[in-house]
Write a protein that holds these residues in place. Structure first.
Motif, short mmCIF file in Angstrom:
data_model
loop_
_atom_site.label_atom_id
_atom_site.label_comp_id
_atom_site.label_asym_id
_atom_site.label_seq_id
_atom_site.Cartn_x
_atom_site.Cartn_y
_atom_site.Cartn_z
N MET A 1 0.85 -1.18 0.00
CA MET A 1 0.00 0.00 0.00
C MET A 1 0.89 1.24 0.00
O MET A 1 1.72 1.39 0.88
CB MET A 1 -0.92 -0.04 1.22
N PRO A 2 0.72 2.10 -0.99
CA PRO A 2 1.59 3.27 -1.07
C PRO A 2 1.30 4.36 -0.04
O PRO A 2 2.13 5.23 0.18
CB PRO A 2 1.33 3.80 -2.49
N VAL A 3 0.13 4.35 0.60
CA VAL A 3 -0.18 5.38 1.59
C VAL A 3 0.65 5.12 2.83
O VAL A 3 0.62 4.03 3.40
CB VAL A 3 -1.69 5.39 1.93
N ILE A 4 1.42 6.15 3.22
CA ILE A 4 2.28 5.98 4.40
C ILE A 4 1.72 6.69 5.63
O ILE A 4 2.11 6.37 6.75
CB ILE A 4 3.74 6.41 4.12
N SER A 5 0.81 7.65 5.42
CA SER A 5 0.18 8.30 6.58
C SER A 5 -1.07 9.05 6.16
O SER A 5 -1.22 9.44 5.00
CB SER A 5 1.15 9.26 7.27
N SER A 6 -1.95 9.23 7.13
CA SER A 6 -3.11 10.10 6.96
C SER A 6 -3.37 10.77 8.30
O SER A 6 -3.17 10.16 9.35
CB SER A 6 -4.33 9.34 6.45
N GLU A 7 -3.76 12.03 8.22
CA GLU A 7 -3.96 12.79 9.45
C GLU A 7 -5.16 13.71 9.31
O GLU A 7 -5.29 14.44 8.33
CB GLU A 7 -2.71 13.64 9.74
N LYS A 8 -6.04 13.64 10.30
CA LYS A 8 -7.20 14.53 10.36
C LYS A 8 -6.88 15.61 11.39
O LYS A 8 -6.52 15.30 12.52
CB LYS A 8 -8.44 13.75 10.78
N ASP A 9 -7.01 16.86 11.01
CA ASP A 9 -6.78 17.97 11.93
C ASP A 9 -8.03 18.85 11.92
O ASP A 9 -8.16 19.74 11.09
CB ASP A 9 -5.54 18.77 11.50
N VAL A 10 -8.97 18.53 12.82
CA VAL A 10 -10.25 19.22 12.84
C VAL A 10 -10.06 20.70 13.19
O VAL A 10 -10.72 21.57 12.62
CB VAL A 10 -11.23 18.54 13.83
N GLU A 11 -9.13 20.99 14.07
CA GLU A 11 -8.88 22.38 14.47
C GLU A 11 -8.41 23.22 13.28
O GLU A 11 -8.84 24.35 13.09
CB GLU A 11 -7.86 22.43 15.59
N MET A 148 -9.96 7.53 -0.26
CA MET A 148 -8.70 8.06 -0.79
C MET A 148 -7.58 7.03 -0.66
O MET A 148 -6.75 6.89 -1.55
CB MET A 148 -8.33 9.37 -0.11
N LYS A 149 -7.56 6.30 0.44
CA LYS A 149 -6.54 5.26 0.61
C LYS A 149 -6.70 4.19 -0.46
O LYS A 149 -5.72 3.74 -1.06
CB LYS A 149 -6.62 4.65 2.01
N GLU A 150 -7.94 3.76 -0.69
CA GLU A 150 -8.20 2.74 -1.71
C GLU A 150 -7.85 3.27 -3.10
O GLU A 150 -7.26 2.55 -3.91
CB GLU A 150 -9.66 2.30 -1.68
N ALA A 151 -8.21 4.51 -3.37
CA ALA A 151 -7.92 5.11 -4.69
C ALA A 151 -6.41 5.17 -4.91
O ALA A 151 -5.90 4.74 -5.95
CB ALA A 151 -8.54 6.49 -4.79
N MET A 152 -5.69 5.69 -3.93
CA MET A 152 -4.24 5.80 -4.07
C MET A 152 -3.56 4.45 -4.13
O MET A 152 -2.47 4.31 -4.69
CB MET A 152 -3.67 6.68 -2.96
N GLY A 153 -4.22 3.42 -3.59
CA GLY A 153 -3.70 2.07 -3.68
C GLY A 153 -3.70 1.53 -5.10
O GLY A 153 -3.05 0.52 -5.39
N GLN A 154 -4.39 2.20 -6.01
CA GLN A 154 -4.45 1.79 -7.41
C GLN A 154 -3.36 2.44 -8.27
O GLN A 154 -3.17 2.07 -9.42
CB GLN A 154 -5.81 2.14 -8.00
N ILE A 155 -2.65 3.43 -7.71
CA ILE A 155 -1.69 4.21 -8.50
C ILE A 155 -0.49 3.37 -8.95
O ILE A 155 -0.01 3.54 -10.07
CB ILE A 155 -1.26 5.47 -7.73
N ASP A 156 -0.01 2.47 -8.11
CA ASP A 156 1.15 1.66 -8.51
C ASP A 156 0.91 0.96 -9.84
O ASP A 156 1.80 0.94 -10.69
CB ASP A 156 1.50 0.63 -7.42
#
Length: 165
Positions: A1-11, A148-156
């Motif tokens: 899986m090419p996604v190495i991180s995801s971060e939600k910053d509500v503030e 988005m994680k699933e979509a980016m998983g298709q890029i390779d």
């Protein structure tokens, strides 16, 4: 899986997703500028995208729809606000009705995509900015992070294919 991180910053009203690909910055850039390549990864596997318009230039617009498992269509639009090939693009993003008019009550997000060479690989950082905490929470509840994680998983697979001439 090419996604190495995801971060939600509500503030800060931001959602950031970082992925890395074993390809040059120029090759990864092509998956944004070519709508046929973009269709192969934008949207999760069960909701593939079709771009009807893709004016890849500052001020240009894109219209697309994603087709769900039951044949339903979710329409969206982009307005490109900045393009600095091959390292950065920005666009406003929103939902659209069947006539491509913005769906106002869903609001607009602003995406900034940065591509950089990190030890011979390309790191793609996508930061989505929201109008309110409520909008961010609504999008996350709709499955934005997983999608988005699933979509980016298709890029390779897209970048492994020969680049179009």
């Amino acid at each position: 899986m090419p996604v190495i991180s995801s971060e939600k910053d509500v503030e800060a009203l931001r959602f950031t997703i970082v992925a890395e690909f074993d390809a040059s910055v120029e090759r990864v850039w092509q998956i944004w500028e070519d709508p046929r390549q973009l269709e192969r990864w934008w949207g999760p596997p069960t909701w593939p995208a079709t771009f009807e318009k893709h004016e890849f230039e500052p001020g240009g617009k894109a219209n697309y729809y994603m087709t769900g498992p039951e044949g339903e269509k979710a329409r969206g639009w982009w307005k490109f606000t900045a393009i600095e090939a091959p390292n950065r693009l920005e666009f406003d993003d929103g939902f659209a009705d069947e006539n491509w008019a913005p769906v106002e009550d869903m609001g607009i997000t602003h995406a900034a995509v940065t591509l950089e060479n990190i030890d011979g690989k390309t790191r793609m950082t996508t930061v989505s900015g929201f109008e309110s905490a409520e909008q961010l929470q609504k999008m996350l509840a709709m499955g934005m992070e997983e999608g988005m994680k699933e979509a980016m998983g298709q890029i390779d697979a897209v970048i492994a294919a020969p680049a179009p001439a």
